[in-house]
Write a protein that holds these residues in place. Sequence first.
Motif, PDB file in Angstrom:
ATOM      1  N   PRO A 141      -2.353  38.107  32.081  1.00  0.00           N
ATOM      2  CA  PRO A 141      -1.014  38.561  31.999  1.00  0.00           C
ATOM      3  C   PRO A 141      -1.044  39.824  31.285  1.00  0.00           C
ATOM      4  CG  PRO A 141      -1.136  36.190  31.532  1.00  0.00           C
ATOM      5  CD  PRO A 141      -2.653  36.588  31.508  1.00  0.00           C
ATOM      6  N   GLY A 142      -1.896  40.124  30.275  1.00  0.00           N
ATOM      7  CA  GLY A 142      -2.009  41.425  29.561  1.00  0.00           C
ATOM      8  C   GLY A 142      -2.271  42.461  30.460  1.00  0.00           C
ATOM      9  N   MET A 144      -1.941  42.692  33.631  1.00  0.00           N
ATOM     10  CA  MET A 144      -0.955  42.957  34.553  1.00  0.00           C
ATOM     11  C   MET A 144       0.272  43.802  33.797  1.00  0.00           C
ATOM     12  SD  MET A 144      -1.011  42.354  37.648  1.00  0.00           S
ATOM     13  CE  MET A 144       0.484  42.260  38.247  1.00  0.00           C
ATOM     14  N   VAL A 145       0.609  43.315  32.629  1.00  0.00           N
ATOM     15  CA  VAL A 145       1.415  44.275  31.940  1.00  0.00           C
ATOM     16  C   VAL A 145       1.039  45.581  31.814  1.00  0.00           C
ATOM     17  CG1 VAL A 145       2.544  44.566  29.567  1.00  0.00           C
ATOM     18  CG2 VAL A 145       2.422  42.441  30.696  1.00  0.00           C
ATOM     19  N   LEU A 148       1.482  47.168  35.258  1.00  0.00           N
ATOM     20  CA  LEU A 148       3.185  47.391  35.443  1.00  0.00           C
ATOM     21  C   LEU A 148       3.422  48.737  34.605  1.00  0.00           C
ATOM     22  CD1 LEU A 148       4.473  43.745  35.241  1.00  0.00           C
ATOM     23  CD2 LEU A 148       4.283  45.185  37.477  1.00  0.00           C
ATOM     24  N   ALA A 149       2.879  48.756  33.367  1.00  0.00           N
ATOM     25  CA  ALA A 149       3.422  50.018  32.603  1.00  0.00           C
ATOM     26  C   ALA A 149       2.961  51.202  33.313  1.00  0.00           C
ATOM     27  CB  ALA A 149       2.987  49.721  31.186  1.00  0.00           C
ATOM     28  N   GLN A 151       2.305  51.555  36.488  1.00  0.00           N
ATOM     29  CA  GLN A 151       3.226  51.808  37.586  1.00  0.00           C
ATOM     30  C   GLN A 151       4.636  52.549  37.120  1.00  0.00           C
ATOM     31  OE1 GLN A 151       3.751  48.396  39.902  1.00  0.00           O
ATOM     32  NE2 GLN A 151       1.592  48.849  40.999  1.00  0.00           N
ATOM     33  N   GLY A 152       4.947  52.042  36.203  1.00  0.00           N
ATOM     34  CA  GLY A 152       6.490  52.284  35.388  1.00  0.00           C
ATOM     35  C   GLY A 152       6.149  53.831  35.154  1.00  0.00           C
ATOM     36  N   LEU A 153       5.028  54.131  34.752  1.00  0.00           N
ATOM     37  CA  LEU A 153       4.937  55.679  34.141  1.00  0.00           C
ATOM     38  C   LEU A 153       4.902  56.606  35.323  1.00  0.00           C
ATOM     39  CD1 LEU A 153       4.267  56.777  31.339  1.00  0.00           C
ATOM     40  CD2 LEU A 153       1.759  56.546  32.011  1.00  0.00           C
ATOM     41  N   PHE A 155       6.376  55.965  38.218  1.00  0.00           N
ATOM     42  CA  PHE A 155       7.917  56.352  38.890  1.00  0.00           C
ATOM     43  C   PHE A 155       8.600  57.144  38.052  1.00  0.00           C
ATOM     44  CE2 PHE A 155       6.170  53.011  41.594  1.00  0.00           C
ATOM     45  CZ  PHE A 155       6.611  53.330  42.946  1.00  0.00           C
TER      46      PHE A 155
ATOM     47  N   LEU B 148       8.456  50.746  30.270  1.00  0.00           N
ATOM     48  CA  LEU B 148       7.631  51.280  31.430  1.00  0.00           C
ATOM     49  C   LEU B 148       7.353  50.020  32.198  1.00  0.00           C
ATOM     50  CD1 LEU B 148       5.543  54.017  29.612  1.00  0.00           C
ATOM     51  CD2 LEU B 148       7.323  54.281  31.341  1.00  0.00           C
ATOM     52  N   ARG B 175       4.739  36.981  28.606  1.00  0.00           N
ATOM     53  CA  ARG B 175       4.148  38.017  27.880  1.00  0.00           C
ATOM     54  C   ARG B 175       4.922  39.116  27.607  1.00  0.00           C
ATOM     55  NH1 ARG B 175      -1.130  39.637  26.646  1.00  0.00           N
ATOM     56  NH2 ARG B 175      -1.545  37.543  27.161  1.00  0.00           N
TER      57      ARG B 175
END
Lengths: 184, 184
Positions: A141-142, A144-145, A148-149, A151-153, A155, B148, B175
């Motif tokens: 999970p860590g 993946m977070v 995701l971050a 990826q967020g950056l 976009f 993010l 998480r």
Amino acid sequence: MSERKHPAGSRNASPRILGAARAVAGREGVGKITIEAVAKEAGLSKGGVLYNYPTKKALLSGLLDQMLAKHRELLGKVPERHPSRTLHGHLETILHSEDLDDDLSTAILAVAASDPRLLDPLRTELTGDLERILSGTQDAPGAMVAVLAIQGLRFQKLLNLPDGGADLREPIIERLRTMIDGLD
Amino acid sequence: MSERKHPAGSRNASPRILGAARAVAGREGVGKITIEAVAKEAGLSKGGVLYNYPTKKALLSGLLDQMLAKHRELLGKVPERHPSRTLHGHLETILHSEDLDDDLSTAILAVAASDPRLLDPLRTELTGDLERILSGTQDAPGAMVAVLAIQGLRFQKLLNLPDGGADLREPIIERLRTMIDGLD
DNA sequence: AAGACTGTACCGTCCGGTCGGTTTAGGTTT
DNA sequence: AAACCTAAACCGACCGGACGGTACAGTCTT
């Protein structure tokens, strides 16, 4: 079926075409990626562009391919035995493209807008990366977070979304780095 | 310049139109959002759509407005005194739209592809949210990383990017929640 | 009657793709 | 080396369809 030799009058305009497409997209938006516009930007005629990329979808796929190639290239530069190497690579890919203004992620938007299926290469690439990342850590999970971050950056940059101020950029990246390093 | 009353013979097709637009986008891609296609999907005539939204840009802006309205609505539902309330709201917004398959974020892509300027309302909204989030925490970088990650989650869903497997979905969200709770 | 549409016809533009040339550069022949 | 051939690379006029928007007469509801 692709690598083509060019024994005769050849300047191989493909890279120039892709660059032109990115330039157009960056300046006028992804919706303005037109064969004519790209041709003009590249100093070519419409026919010239169509010669290199027989359809517009081919052109967009080319754009995505270029992006993925660049991505892989940067991934390759990450030190060999680095734990969570792939994750670091992902992060660096974005940071690196922050200097250059070649917004390769533009391709994602352009492709997604025209035909979502064209994103398949990106999906398989990402799937592979994810497998590598997850198999190399105890804390899925860590990880993946972090993914995701990142990826967020990407976009956020792509869509010019607010980022909380310039003085936060570095701390955020630093935080991400430490998060990733603390994973193993 | 939008809120239109409908005092008489009124069925107010606007919401149906927006829903139709999302349906088309979800099924065929954002590039296929056409006034005619939307009309057909909504069981309306082209004229009917143009009656409600005089131009296509207006339609897309309407989509974005709807999304932002929904967003605000969900934000309002978060318990009042919750620390980092806005952050939680952002997360719940996504989780909530996970149940419904009305992918409101589609609007972002659709709008961005046609004219990046139309994203301005989203930008100002997000700027406000960010201010609220950052002013409510000591750990700005940590909060931004959470933001993010949430954004990444949104685009992952939107573009059907790989997510590391279904059995990771819950742990990831958990998480994120603990990350957010541990902020203030 | 007025608002909220329907339905159809139409216009102008844009754009992707086709197609018959033309240019460029190398190889081959004499 | 000049003449000739070949093929890649490219040009640009053109076609056809899609699409945004207009116009407008009729219809249904309140």
